[in-house]
Design a protein around this motif. Structure first.
Motif, PDB file in Angstrom:
ATOM      1  N   GLN A 144       0.964  -1.278   0.087  1.00  0.00           N
ATOM      2  CA  GLN A 144       0.086  -0.003  -0.215  1.00  0.00           C
ATOM      3  C   GLN A 144       0.680   1.197   0.238  1.00  0.00           C
ATOM      4  O   GLN A 144       0.505   2.214  -0.788  1.00  0.00           O
ATOM      5  CB  GLN A 144      -0.976   0.095   1.242  1.00  0.00           C
ATOM      6  CG  GLN A 144      -1.997  -1.099   1.273  1.00  0.00           C
ATOM      7  CD  GLN A 144      -2.876  -1.184   2.361  1.00  0.00           C
ATOM      8  OE1 GLN A 144      -2.393  -0.663   3.648  1.00  0.00           O
ATOM      9  NE2 GLN A 144      -3.786  -1.922   2.460  1.00  0.00           N
ATOM     10  N   SER A 145       2.025   1.103   0.606  1.00  0.00           N
ATOM     11  CA  SER A 145       2.769   2.323   0.837  1.00  0.00           C
ATOM     12  C   SER A 145       3.465   2.748  -0.888  1.00  0.00           C
ATOM     13  O   SER A 145       3.439   3.890  -0.898  1.00  0.00           O
ATOM     14  CB  SER A 145       3.885   2.214   1.812  1.00  0.00           C
ATOM     15  OG  SER A 145       4.857   3.213   1.657  1.00  0.00           O
ATOM     16  N   ILE A 146       3.786   1.739  -1.304  1.00  0.00           N
ATOM     17  CA  ILE A 146       4.428   1.865  -2.557  1.00  0.00           C
ATOM     18  C   ILE A 146       3.311   2.248  -3.604  1.00  0.00           C
ATOM     19  O   ILE A 146       3.469   3.405  -4.438  1.00  0.00           O
ATOM     20  CB  ILE A 146       5.068   0.543  -3.179  1.00  0.00           C
ATOM     21  CG1 ILE A 146       6.133   0.010  -2.365  1.00  0.00           C
ATOM     22  CG2 ILE A 146       5.480   0.566  -4.595  1.00  0.00           C
ATOM     23  CD1 ILE A 146       6.909  -1.229  -2.572  1.00  0.00           C
ATOM     24  N   ASP A 147       2.381   1.678  -3.589  1.00  0.00           N
ATOM     25  CA  ASP A 147       1.103   2.048  -4.311  1.00  0.00           C
ATOM     26  C   ASP A 147       0.895   3.744  -4.073  1.00  0.00           C
ATOM     27  O   ASP A 147       0.607   4.415  -4.912  1.00  0.00           O
ATOM     28  CB  ASP A 147       0.054   1.503  -4.165  1.00  0.00           C
ATOM     29  CG  ASP A 147      -1.212   1.784  -5.046  1.00  0.00           C
ATOM     30  OD1 ASP A 147      -1.139   1.262  -6.305  1.00  0.00           O
ATOM     31  OD2 ASP A 147      -1.987   2.555  -4.849  1.00  0.00           O
ATOM     32  N   GLN A 148       1.038   4.025  -2.753  1.00  0.00           N
ATOM     33  CA  GLN A 148       0.493   5.536  -2.207  1.00  0.00           C
ATOM     34  C   GLN A 148       1.430   6.423  -3.030  1.00  0.00           C
ATOM     35  O   GLN A 148       1.199   7.249  -3.368  1.00  0.00           O
ATOM     36  CB  GLN A 148       0.351   5.417  -0.889  1.00  0.00           C
ATOM     37  CG  GLN A 148       0.245   6.918  -0.349  1.00  0.00           C
ATOM     38  CD  GLN A 148      -1.167   7.553  -0.769  1.00  0.00           C
ATOM     39  OE1 GLN A 148      -2.147   6.765  -1.026  1.00  0.00           O
ATOM     40  NE2 GLN A 148      -1.131   8.757  -1.150  1.00  0.00           N
ATOM     41  N   ARG A 149       2.637   5.922  -2.903  1.00  0.00           N
ATOM     42  CA  ARG A 149       3.757   6.750  -3.205  1.00  0.00           C
ATOM     43  C   ARG A 149       3.774   6.927  -4.743  1.00  0.00           C
ATOM     44  O   ARG A 149       3.864   8.321  -5.406  1.00  0.00           O
ATOM     45  CB  ARG A 149       5.333   6.126  -3.192  1.00  0.00           C
ATOM     46  CG  ARG A 149       6.349   7.081  -3.571  1.00  0.00           C
ATOM     47  CD  ARG A 149       6.476   8.375  -2.894  1.00  0.00           C
ATOM     48  NE  ARG A 149       7.525   9.398  -3.584  1.00  0.00           N
ATOM     49  CZ  ARG A 149       7.265  10.537  -3.952  1.00  0.00           C
ATOM     50  NH1 ARG A 149       6.029  11.185  -4.026  1.00  0.00           N
ATOM     51  NH2 ARG A 149       8.311  11.180  -4.662  1.00  0.00           N
ATOM     52  N   MET A 150       3.386   5.940  -5.466  1.00  0.00           N
ATOM     53  CA  MET A 150       3.148   6.126  -7.142  1.00  0.00           C
ATOM     54  C   MET A 150       1.860   6.795  -7.250  1.00  0.00           C
ATOM     55  O   MET A 150       1.916   7.487  -8.287  1.00  0.00           O
ATOM     56  CB  MET A 150       2.975   4.476  -7.644  1.00  0.00           C
ATOM     57  CG  MET A 150       4.111   3.757  -7.734  1.00  0.00           C
ATOM     58  SD  MET A 150       4.130   2.158  -8.747  1.00  0.00           S
ATOM     59  CE  MET A 150       5.774   1.459  -8.377  1.00  0.00           C
ATOM     60  N   THR A 151       0.908   6.774  -6.346  1.00  0.00           N
ATOM     61  CA  THR A 151      -0.428   7.693  -6.864  1.00  0.00           C
ATOM     62  C   THR A 151      -0.064   8.920  -6.567  1.00  0.00           C
ATOM     63  O   THR A 151      -0.309   9.964  -7.150  1.00  0.00           O
ATOM     64  CB  THR A 151      -1.296   7.152  -5.639  1.00  0.00           C
ATOM     65  OG1 THR A 151      -1.869   5.971  -6.091  1.00  0.00           O
ATOM     66  CG2 THR A 151      -2.627   7.906  -5.814  1.00  0.00           C
ATOM     67  N   GLN A 420      -9.091  -1.700 -16.099  1.00  0.00           N
ATOM     68  CA  GLN A 420      -7.647  -1.694 -15.470  1.00  0.00           C
ATOM     69  C   GLN A 420      -7.687  -2.761 -14.431  1.00  0.00           C
ATOM     70  O   GLN A 420      -8.099  -2.845 -13.236  1.00  0.00           O
ATOM     71  CB  GLN A 420      -7.503  -0.459 -14.811  1.00  0.00           C
ATOM     72  CG  GLN A 420      -7.528   0.860 -15.613  1.00  0.00           C
ATOM     73  CD  GLN A 420      -7.452   2.126 -14.813  1.00  0.00           C
ATOM     74  OE1 GLN A 420      -7.935   2.366 -13.918  1.00  0.00           O
ATOM     75  NE2 GLN A 420      -6.651   2.828 -15.319  1.00  0.00           N
ATOM     76  N   PRO A 421      -7.289  -3.978 -14.997  1.00  0.00           N
ATOM     77  CA  PRO A 421      -7.113  -5.250 -14.102  1.00  0.00           C
ATOM     78  C   PRO A 421      -6.569  -5.258 -13.041  1.00  0.00           C
ATOM     79  O   PRO A 421      -7.023  -5.619 -11.824  1.00  0.00           O
ATOM     80  CB  PRO A 421      -6.851  -6.273 -14.951  1.00  0.00           C
ATOM     81  CG  PRO A 421      -6.856  -5.672 -16.475  1.00  0.00           C
ATOM     82  CD  PRO A 421      -6.625  -4.167 -16.065  1.00  0.00           C
ATOM     83  N   THR A 422      -5.126  -4.626 -12.760  1.00  0.00           N
ATOM     84  CA  THR A 422      -4.452  -4.592 -11.752  1.00  0.00           C
ATOM     85  C   THR A 422      -4.128  -3.341 -10.867  1.00  0.00           C
ATOM     86  O   THR A 422      -3.489  -3.382  -9.986  1.00  0.00           O
ATOM     87  CB  THR A 422      -3.102  -5.318 -12.061  1.00  0.00           C
ATOM     88  OG1 THR A 422      -2.438  -4.544 -13.167  1.00  0.00           O
ATOM     89  CG2 THR A 422      -3.604  -6.860 -12.544  1.00  0.00           C
ATOM     90  N   ARG A 423      -4.927  -2.222 -11.563  1.00  0.00           N
ATOM     91  CA  ARG A 423      -4.149  -0.888 -10.967  1.00  0.00           C
ATOM     92  C   ARG A 423      -4.350  -0.962  -9.514  1.00  0.00           C
ATOM     93  O   ARG A 423      -3.630  -0.336  -8.847  1.00  0.00           O
ATOM     94  CB  ARG A 423      -5.077   0.050 -11.783  1.00  0.00           C
ATOM     95  CG  ARG A 423      -4.960   1.639 -11.495  1.00  0.00           C
ATOM     96  CD  ARG A 423      -3.500   1.902 -11.609  1.00  0.00           C
ATOM     97  NE  ARG A 423      -2.799   1.890 -13.038  1.00  0.00           N
ATOM     98  CZ  ARG A 423      -3.288   2.782 -14.057  1.00  0.00           C
ATOM     99  NH1 ARG A 423      -3.740   3.873 -13.729  1.00  0.00           N
ATOM    100  NH2 ARG A 423      -2.955   2.458 -15.186  1.00  0.00           N
ATOM    101  N   VAL A 424      -5.410  -1.314  -8.951  1.00  0.00           N
ATOM    102  CA  VAL A 424      -5.833  -1.077  -7.388  1.00  0.00           C
ATOM    103  C   VAL A 424      -5.384  -2.255  -6.657  1.00  0.00           C
ATOM    104  O   VAL A 424      -5.809  -2.294  -5.525  1.00  0.00           O
ATOM    105  CB  VAL A 424      -7.075  -0.573  -7.086  1.00  0.00           C
ATOM    106  CG1 VAL A 424      -7.792   0.625  -8.031  1.00  0.00           C
ATOM    107  CG2 VAL A 424      -8.355  -1.745  -7.684  1.00  0.00           C
ATOM    108  N   GLY A 425      -4.793  -3.252  -7.347  1.00  0.00           N
ATOM    109  CA  GLY A 425      -4.452  -4.319  -6.585  1.00  0.00           C
ATOM    110  C   GLY A 425      -3.531  -4.126  -5.386  1.00  0.00           C
ATOM    111  O   GLY A 425      -3.885  -4.587  -4.236  1.00  0.00           O
ATOM    112  N   ALA A 426      -2.357  -3.700  -5.174  1.00  0.00           N
ATOM    113  CA  ALA A 426      -1.709  -3.321  -4.303  1.00  0.00           C
ATOM    114  C   ALA A 426      -2.217  -2.281  -3.420  1.00  0.00           C
ATOM    115  O   ALA A 426      -1.737  -2.456  -2.191  1.00  0.00           O
ATOM    116  CB  ALA A 426      -0.411  -2.475  -4.868  1.00  0.00           C
ATOM    117  N   ARG A 427      -3.050  -1.525  -3.975  1.00  0.00           N
ATOM    118  CA  ARG A 427      -3.738  -0.476  -2.854  1.00  0.00           C
ATOM    119  C   ARG A 427      -4.750  -1.017  -2.068  1.00  0.00           C
ATOM    120  O   ARG A 427      -4.828  -0.621  -0.541  1.00  0.00           O
ATOM    121  CB  ARG A 427      -4.402   1.018  -3.683  1.00  0.00           C
ATOM    122  CG  ARG A 427      -5.134   1.812  -2.861  1.00  0.00           C
ATOM    123  CD  ARG A 427      -5.907   2.431  -4.125  1.00  0.00           C
ATOM    124  NE  ARG A 427      -5.206   3.024  -5.094  1.00  0.00           N
ATOM    125  CZ  ARG A 427      -5.719   3.590  -6.138  1.00  0.00           C
ATOM    126  NH1 ARG A 427      -7.006   3.900  -6.214  1.00  0.00           N
ATOM    127  NH2 ARG A 427      -4.808   3.951  -7.251  1.00  0.00           N
TER     128      ARG A 427
END
Length: 653
Positions: A144-151, A420-427
């Motif tokens: 979630q942290s990595i995804d948040q940073r990418m967001t 978007q199949p995987t965009r929110v997967g890590a989030r």
């Protein structure tokens, strides 16, 4: 013309040369200034009996020293260099994030599977189980942290795009204004160029070109038109056209560039037409690197969670209950967005449904997709390579997705959805429970051989191969009784149901090799049984020390479960993550290298242009001396002419 007139013409020419040289010296440090020089011509000579006599000189024009070809070379190189600088500044953030030995995913992934191995070593230990849950929470938090940073990087890119569009509009308006001034300046004299205004316009164009690659077309009135992309006009004469930063119709979270046309209508420009300059670098970074990296992290999170859940279902927890979802994926589902240009009904109802197919999750890609209709048929386009697939069955499996178009009820030709199949997967993944007892470390079945058996056959510990159906028959007690050395019967003791009789050993049907499969479990008998030998498969009651499923969970760390090919999955979680890091690192190095080479081209082209158009202070100082001497020599003409005139007067007295 008298000798005095000749002297005056010389004085004027020398004065013009001094003014031009002084102007050059004063603007030696002015950005975009091109040196100027006076161009002199002889006055029309006078015909006399002794031939044509010269009548002095005049200044034809003040010439701007500039080479348009070299100028275009500088613009082209600077647009590419600015694009790479912008791209590099953004991708470095992702590269540093993923490759960081502390902030990256690798340490959290290793810590999680270490927790699984600890539970496998001590399946009855509550502290070990709690430690595994804590490691799982940390792994989820790291995703979630990595995804948040990418967001955040995505949001920052959106903001920068808006800022660049504002700056481009400012420059285009200024260029249109200076076009007007150049037109007015040249209207008074079509043969004389307004040199300083031309320099100012070229400098504005140079600054604009650093934001987005432009091309120009010079008009007969001295103005020029400015174009971007595939010929979209930004400036036409004295009229400037404004760009707009707007939310994409496909994805409202994505800021795209549009052009405001006549009547206030807007035309969205494809990313492929936004090239060069800082803006081109931002757009290219987002579409080529950021989207793929965030989708890849989502794919990794979904794959790990689904694989772990599937194996966890095949185990039994400390309370004797069958395993449930270890990771909660209820919110980590594919995103389906209706295009803003769709007909009204499909914006709210009639959405197609898209789910991840757990059995083919290794086939997921890092691409986004568009699903379109012509009013009757459906076409899925993979945006990373524009490969299309016709949706002919319901549901249809494509790249690890199950796509159901039967729910898309309001069909209007041209309508489309972004998938978007995987965009929110890590989030959006989460740990499914907090009770350490619910970790399914044990296998739910166990096998045994009757003590009274007289043969040498044995049965293995049994393996659960599939989750049970709603009826918990997996936990039923089953006996395998040999009616002879070569045949056996199978009985479900719990339901008193005979499952098979007279099965031939060692090649029984439906399975082979002494394998008995029933209701989700499989057991293998080897050796030489005797008549009356009995083997039992039953619930693993009180199996608190059983670690068979925990070992299988731990084995997922190095198993090939991702990046499916024709021969099956090819990568483990760590190798898949390493591939993400490698791809981002390789792209970073590529952009760095291209940026350095483009900067070299900028330096070379700029140097070539400056050698021609730049101000050389030593040369201008020499010109000042030369024009000073010319001025003094022209002044001497007056002195000599005056003496001659005085002598002529004296002779007449």
């Amino acid at each position: 013309m008298s000798i005095f007139s000749v002297g005056v013409s010389g004085l004027n020419a020398a004065q013009a040369g001094i003014l031009t040289a002084s102007h050059n010296i004063s603007n030696a440090s002015t950005p975009g200034f091109s040196r100027q020089e006076t161009v002199q011509g002889t006055n029309i000579p006078m015909l006399t009996g002794s031939g044509f006599q010269g009548q002095g000189t005049h200044v034809v024009t003040v010439k701007r020293i500039y080479d348009e070809f070299l100028g275009r070379q500088v613009l082209s190189a600077e647009a590419s260099a600015s694009e790479m600088d912008s791209y590099l500044a953004q991708i470095k953030q992702i590269d540093n994030l993923l490759a960081d030995p502390n902030a990256g995913l690798s340490p959290a992934l290793a810590a999680f599977f270490k927790g699984v191995q600890d539970v496998a070593a001590n399946p009855a230990s509550i502290p070990s189980r709690q430690s595994m849950l804590s490691a799982a929470q940390s792994l989820v938090a790291r995703f979630q942290s990595i995804d948040q940073r990418m967001t955040e990087i995505r949001d920052g890119t959106n903001s920068q795009i808006m800022g660049q569009v504002t700056a481009i509009n400012t420059y285009s308006a200024q260029i249109a204004d200076i076009n007007q001034r150049i037109i007015l300046a040249q209207a008074g004299n079509q043969t004389q160029a307004p040199n300083d205004l031309l320099d100012q316009r070229d400098q504005m164009l140079k600054d604009l070109n650093k934001l987005i690659r432009v091309s120009t077309l010079t008009q007969g009135d001295g103005s020029f038109n400015v174009f971007i992309g595939n010929g979209q006009p930004l400036v036409v004469g004295t009229q400037s056209y404004q760009l707009q930063a707007v939310a994409s119709r496909d994805d409202p979270e994505r800021i795209v560039v549009a052009m405001k046309g006549v009547g206030g209508t807007t035309l969205t420009l494809p990313d492929s037409q936004i090239t060069g300059g800082t803006l081109g670098g931002l757009v290219a970074f987002r579409s080529q690197s950021l989207d793929a990296a965030q989708n890849a992290m989502g794919r990794l999170a979904l794959s790990l969670a689904q694989n772990f859940n599937d194996q966890h279902h095949l185990g039994m927890d400390l309370t004797g209950a069958l395993g449930v979802d270890f990771f909660n994926l209820s919110n980590a589902v594919p995103t389906v967005r209706a295009n803003g240009g769709n007909s009204g009904s499909t914006l709210v109802t009639g959405m197609p449904t898209v789910t991840i197919d757990s059995q083919n999750i290794d086939e997921l890609t890092v691409s986004d997709y568009t699903l379109t209709t012509d009013g009757t048929n459906f076409t899925l386009t993979r945006l990373s390579d524009n490969v299309t697939t016709a949706i002919t069955t319901v549901p249809q499996l494509v790249d690890g997705m199950s796509i159901n178009t039967s729910t898309w009820t309001s069909l209007v030709a041209g309508d489309k959805f972004l998938i978007q199949p995987t965009r929110v997967g890590a989030r959006n993944i989460a740990v499914g429970f907090s009770d350490a007892r619910m970790i399914a470390a044990a296998a739910p079945v166990r096998t045994s051989a009757a003590l009274a058996n007289t043969g040498t056959a044995s049965i293995n510990s049994g393996t659960v191969v599939a989750p049970p159906p709603p009826n918990p028959a997996l936990q039923n007690k089953v006996t395998i009784t040999f009616t002879s050395a070569t045949t056996y019967d199978v009985l479900d003791v719990t339901t008193a149901t005979t499952l098979a009789t007279g099965v031939v050993y060692p090649d029984p049907l439906p399975a082979t090799g002494g394998v008995v499969t029933y209701n989700g479990w499989t057991a293998q008998i080897t050796g030489n049984p005797a008549t009356g030998d009995v083997f039992t498969v039953e619930t693993n009651a009180n199996g608190v020390a059983d670690n068979r499923n925990a070992m299988l969970l731990g084995a997922l760390q190095t198993a090939a479960t991702m990046l499916g090919s024709a021969s099956g999955p090819t990568a483990s979680y760590q190798s898949a993550y390493s591939q993400i890091v490698s791809e981002v690192g390789s792209k970073t190095n590529e952009v760095t290298s291209i940026g350095a080479s483009q900067q070299s081209l900028v330096d070379h082209a700029t140097e070539s242009l400056q050698q021609l158009a730049g101000v050389n202070l030593d040369e201008e100082a020499a010109n000042l001396l030369r024009y000073q001497q010319a001025y003094q020599a022209s002044a001497k003409i007056f002195e000599i002419a005056s003496k001659i005139f005085d002598e002529i007067i004296a002779l007449g007295r």
